[in-house]
Design a protein around this motif. Structure first.
Motif, PDB file in Angstrom:
ATOM      1  N   LEU A 299       0.834  -1.197   0.000  1.00 29.07           N
ATOM      2  CA  LEU A 299       0.000   0.000   0.000  1.00 29.07           C
ATOM      3  C   LEU A 299       0.873   1.254   0.000  1.00 29.07           C
ATOM      4  O   LEU A 299       0.620   2.220  -0.744  1.00 29.07           O
ATOM      5  CB  LEU A 299      -0.905  -0.027   1.235  1.00 29.07           C
ATOM      6  CG  LEU A 299      -2.038   0.983   1.319  1.00 29.07           C
ATOM      7  CD1 LEU A 299      -3.021   0.809   0.182  1.00 29.07           C
ATOM      8  CD2 LEU A 299      -2.750   0.846   2.669  1.00 29.07           C
ATOM      9  N   ILE A 300       1.912   1.248   0.818  1.00 26.99           N
ATOM     10  CA  ILE A 300       2.835   2.382   0.866  1.00 26.99           C
ATOM     11  C   ILE A 300       3.528   2.563  -0.487  1.00 26.99           C
ATOM     12  O   ILE A 300       3.646   3.692  -0.997  1.00 26.99           O
ATOM     13  CB  ILE A 300       3.870   2.183   1.992  1.00 26.99           C
ATOM     14  CG1 ILE A 300       3.191   2.299   3.361  1.00 26.99           C
ATOM     15  CG2 ILE A 300       5.006   3.201   1.879  1.00 26.99           C
ATOM     16  CD1 ILE A 300       4.068   1.881   4.531  1.00 26.99           C
ATOM     17  N   ALA A 301       3.950   1.454  -1.109  1.00 28.25           N
ATOM     18  CA  ALA A 301       4.627   1.537  -2.411  1.00 28.25           C
ATOM     19  C   ALA A 301       3.686   2.098  -3.483  1.00 28.25           C
ATOM     20  O   ALA A 301       4.089   2.946  -4.301  1.00 28.25           O
ATOM     21  CB  ALA A 301       5.146   0.163  -2.820  1.00 28.25           C
ATOM     22  N   GLY A 302       2.441   1.623  -3.492  1.00 28.47           N
ATOM     23  CA  GLY A 302       1.485   2.129  -4.477  1.00 28.47           C
ATOM     24  C   GLY A 302       1.199   3.605  -4.289  1.00 28.47           C
ATOM     25  O   GLY A 302       1.121   4.368  -5.263  1.00 28.47           O
ATOM     26  N   ARG A 303       1.061   4.024  -3.053  1.00 23.05           N
ATOM     27  CA  ARG A 303       0.808   5.445  -2.775  1.00 23.05           C
ATOM     28  C   ARG A 303       2.006   6.306  -3.180  1.00 23.05           C
ATOM     29  O   ARG A 303       1.851   7.408  -3.691  1.00 23.05           O
ATOM     30  CB  ARG A 303       0.503   5.618  -1.284  1.00 23.05           C
ATOM     31  CG  ARG A 303      -0.820   5.023  -0.843  1.00 23.05           C
ATOM     32  CD  ARG A 303      -1.974   5.925  -1.173  1.00 23.05           C
ATOM     33  NE  ARG A 303      -1.939   7.116  -0.314  1.00 23.05           N
ATOM     34  CZ  ARG A 303      -2.645   8.221  -0.557  1.00 23.05           C
ATOM     35  NH1 ARG A 303      -3.400   8.293  -1.634  1.00 23.05           N
ATOM     36  NH2 ARG A 303      -2.575   9.240   0.267  1.00 23.05           N
ATOM     37  N   MET A 304       3.212   5.781  -2.968  1.00 22.03           N
ATOM     38  CA  MET A 304       4.392   6.547  -3.367  1.00 22.03           C
ATOM     39  C   MET A 304       4.441   6.702  -4.889  1.00 22.03           C
ATOM     40  O   MET A 304       4.763   7.784  -5.398  1.00 22.03           O
ATOM     41  CB  MET A 304       5.663   5.868  -2.861  1.00 22.03           C
ATOM     42  CG  MET A 304       6.944   6.599  -3.250  1.00 22.03           C
ATOM     43  SD  MET A 304       8.433   5.872  -2.522  1.00 22.03           S
ATOM     44  CE  MET A 304       8.284   6.445  -0.827  1.00 22.03           C
ATOM     45  N   LEU A 305       4.105   5.640  -5.612  1.00 27.67           N
ATOM     46  CA  LEU A 305       4.103   5.717  -7.069  1.00 27.67           C
ATOM     47  C   LEU A 305       2.988   6.633  -7.567  1.00 27.67           C
ATOM     48  O   LEU A 305       3.181   7.379  -8.543  1.00 27.67           O
ATOM     49  CB  LEU A 305       3.942   4.315  -7.652  1.00 27.67           C
ATOM     50  CG  LEU A 305       4.072   4.174  -9.174  1.00 27.67           C
ATOM     51  CD1 LEU A 305       5.395   4.734  -9.667  1.00 27.67           C
ATOM     52  CD2 LEU A 305       3.920   2.706  -9.572  1.00 27.67           C
ATOM     53  N   GLN A 306       1.834   6.607  -6.916  1.00 28.65           N
ATOM     54  CA  GLN A 306       0.777   7.566  -7.252  1.00 28.65           C
ATOM     55  C   GLN A 306       1.307   8.992  -7.154  1.00 28.65           C
ATOM     56  O   GLN A 306       1.094   9.827  -8.034  1.00 28.65           O
ATOM     57  CB  GLN A 306      -0.402   7.414  -6.291  1.00 28.65           C
ATOM     58  CG  GLN A 306      -1.387   6.322  -6.603  1.00 28.65           C
ATOM     59  CD  GLN A 306      -2.581   6.400  -5.667  1.00 28.65           C
ATOM     60  OE1 GLN A 306      -2.449   6.630  -4.465  1.00 28.65           O
ATOM     61  NE2 GLN A 306      -3.768   6.206  -6.212  1.00 28.65           N
ATOM     62  N   GLY A 307       1.989   9.269  -6.064  1.00 27.83           N
ATOM     63  CA  GLY A 307       2.483  10.617  -5.838  1.00 27.83           C
ATOM     64  C   GLY A 307       3.532  11.055  -6.833  1.00 27.83           C
ATOM     65  O   GLY A 307       3.715  12.261  -7.068  1.00 27.83           O
ATOM     66  N   ALA A 308       4.230  10.088  -7.460  1.00 30.88           N
ATOM     67  CA  ALA A 308       5.249  10.445  -8.440  1.00 30.88           C
ATOM     68  C   ALA A 308       4.649  11.112  -9.672  1.00 30.88           C
ATOM     69  O   ALA A 308       5.364  11.781 -10.420  1.00 30.88           O
ATOM     70  CB  ALA A 308       6.043   9.205  -8.845  1.00 30.88           C
ATOM     71  N   GLY A 309       3.347  10.960  -9.883  1.00 32.00           N
ATOM     72  CA  GLY A 309       2.679  11.681 -10.967  1.00 32.00           C
ATOM     73  C   GLY A 309       2.361  13.097 -10.550  1.00 32.00           C
ATOM     74  O   GLY A 309       1.205  13.495 -10.405  1.00 32.00           O
ATOM     75  N   ALA A 310       3.388  13.885 -10.359  1.00 34.85           N
ATOM     76  CA  ALA A 310       3.274  15.208  -9.727  1.00 34.85           C
ATOM     77  C   ALA A 310       2.974  16.278 -10.772  1.00 34.85           C
ATOM     78  O   ALA A 310       3.876  16.922 -11.293  1.00 34.85           O
ATOM     79  CB  ALA A 310       4.567  15.533  -8.975  1.00 34.85           C
TER      80      ALA A 310
END
Length: 389
Positions: free
Chosen positions: A99-110
């Motif tokens: 879950l943490i990894a997916g959220r971090m990758l979501q955030g990379a779409g800045a």
């Protein structure tokens, strides 16, 4: 506004709503439904809430400046694709670390910086304040919808249902960007881009607004670490029914915010309105410590009126006070510290709630509000803006 401006603004405001739903929908449900994930603790769930903001914070300025050089839309397409990939990872995992990894990758779409700069590119100076107010209002609408849809979706299919929906919304956002939003016809100016960040970093008005974005989103994320559990304990309402609380509160807060925003803009009292909203946030955060229904709901309403007002006023003011030739860099700085606030609020709120309960989170919120007020007063006193504290 002319027809081209209205069309562009409609597309970008819709894109903002879809994009911010991905951030906001998990806020009211993460600490309740995340408890079912392997290895979860309140501190790790706070990390899952906040890590989205960390990757956003690291990439907003680089991508904002890249949009100044290469164009807004290519950067935005890439960011939406990354967000969709992160949503897929989060939807498929059953571990808190996934879950943490997916959220971090979501955030990379800045893409927040590039989007704000594109709004400025596609509107004339005399309409820019209105355009940014519409974008701010769109964020408020996204927050209102997310507070209702998050509990509904999680109640139907857990957190994974939210992430499947946010992946679909990212794809719809790419379609909107392609079909509705024009490509600005402006020359690329590498020399201006190279000096843009320096001009922004030396601008006290930009720093005042950027610091506000940091504190505002820190408070919001920290509040939502204990709030879902407080609603369960105080009101006896299952998490899947929390939309019945959030829906009327968010709608009422949005309706009340609009005339307050217009009044502040028309009378030239934006700074005074923002300071008043800051103190209203403090009063509203007291909802975490009351033990009866009506005071809790009333204080939450105060908090979200103030939140929506600041979320609408600060970006509009930023585009007025930032150097015109470096709006991408200014928007990047603003978005960077905004999402750094999300990260800080999630991590600190989760850690404090893990060891000290809701009371420890309230102490943190009041401390942050005091620091925010002192910083704004210091920046105004030093003469970096035209107003006084």
């Amino acid at each position: 506004m002319n027809a081209s401006e209205r069309r562009a603004l409609a597309g970008l405001a819709s894109l903002y709503v879809f994009r911010m739903l991905g951030l906001f929908m998990v806020l009211p449900v993460m600490t309740v439904y995340g408890a079912d994930y392997r290895g979860s603790t309140p501190a790790l769930l706070g990390m899952a809430l906040g890590v989205y903001g960390l990757s956003q914070a690291l990439l907003q300025i680089p991508l904002g400046m890249l949009s100044d050089r290469w164009g807004r839309k290519p950067v935005m397409y890439a960011g939406l694709a990354l967000f969709a990939c992160g949503s897929l990872v989060a939807a498929l995992t059953d571990s808190v670390y996934g879950l943490i990894a997916g959220r971090m990758l979501q955030g990379a779409g800045a893409i927040a910086a590039a989007t704000m700069a594109l709004v400025a590119d596609l509107t004339r100076d005399e309409n820019r304040g209105i355009a940014m107010a519409v974008i701010g209002a769109a964020i408020g609408v996204a927050f209102m919808l997310a507070a209702v849809l998050g509990p509904l979706l999680a109640g139907a299919g857990g957190l994974s249902a939210i992430f499947w929906v946010t992946m679909a919304l990212a794809l719809v956002g790419m379609l909107l960007l392609w079909r509705l939003v024009p490509t600005p016809e402006s020359p690329r100016r590498p020399a201006v881009v190279r000096g843009g960040l320096g001009a922004v970093l030396g601008n006290g008005s930009v720093w005042r607004l950027a610091s506000g974005a940091f504190f505002l989103h820190l408070l919001l994320t920290a509040l939502f670490v204990p709030l879902p559990l407080v609603l369960v304990e105080t009101l006896g309402l299952p998490a899947g029914s929390h939309w019945k609380i959030y829906g009327p509160i968010m709608l009422g807060a949005f309706v009340v915010m609009l005339p307050l925003m217009r009044l502040a803009e028309r009378r030239g009292r934006v700074r005074e309105a923002m300071l008043a909203a800051l103190f209203a946030l403090g009063a509203g955060a007291g909802a975490l410590r009351v033990e009866s229904g009506f005071p809790l709901l009333a204080l939450l309403s105060v908090f979200f009126i103030a939140f929506n007002l600041l979320e609408a006023l600060m970006p509009a003011q930023l585009t007025r006070e930032a150097p015109a030739e470096a709006r991408g860099a200014a928007s990047g700085l603003y978005a960077t510290v905004q999402f750094l606030g999300v990260f800080t609020g999630g991590v600190c709120g989760g850690w404090l709630f893990n060891f000290g309960g809701a009371g420890a989170v309230v102490v943190m919120i009041f401390t942050v509000l005091l620091l925010w007020a002192l910083l704004w007063c210091l920046l105004l006193w030093r003469g970096r803006t035209a107003g006084t504290c």
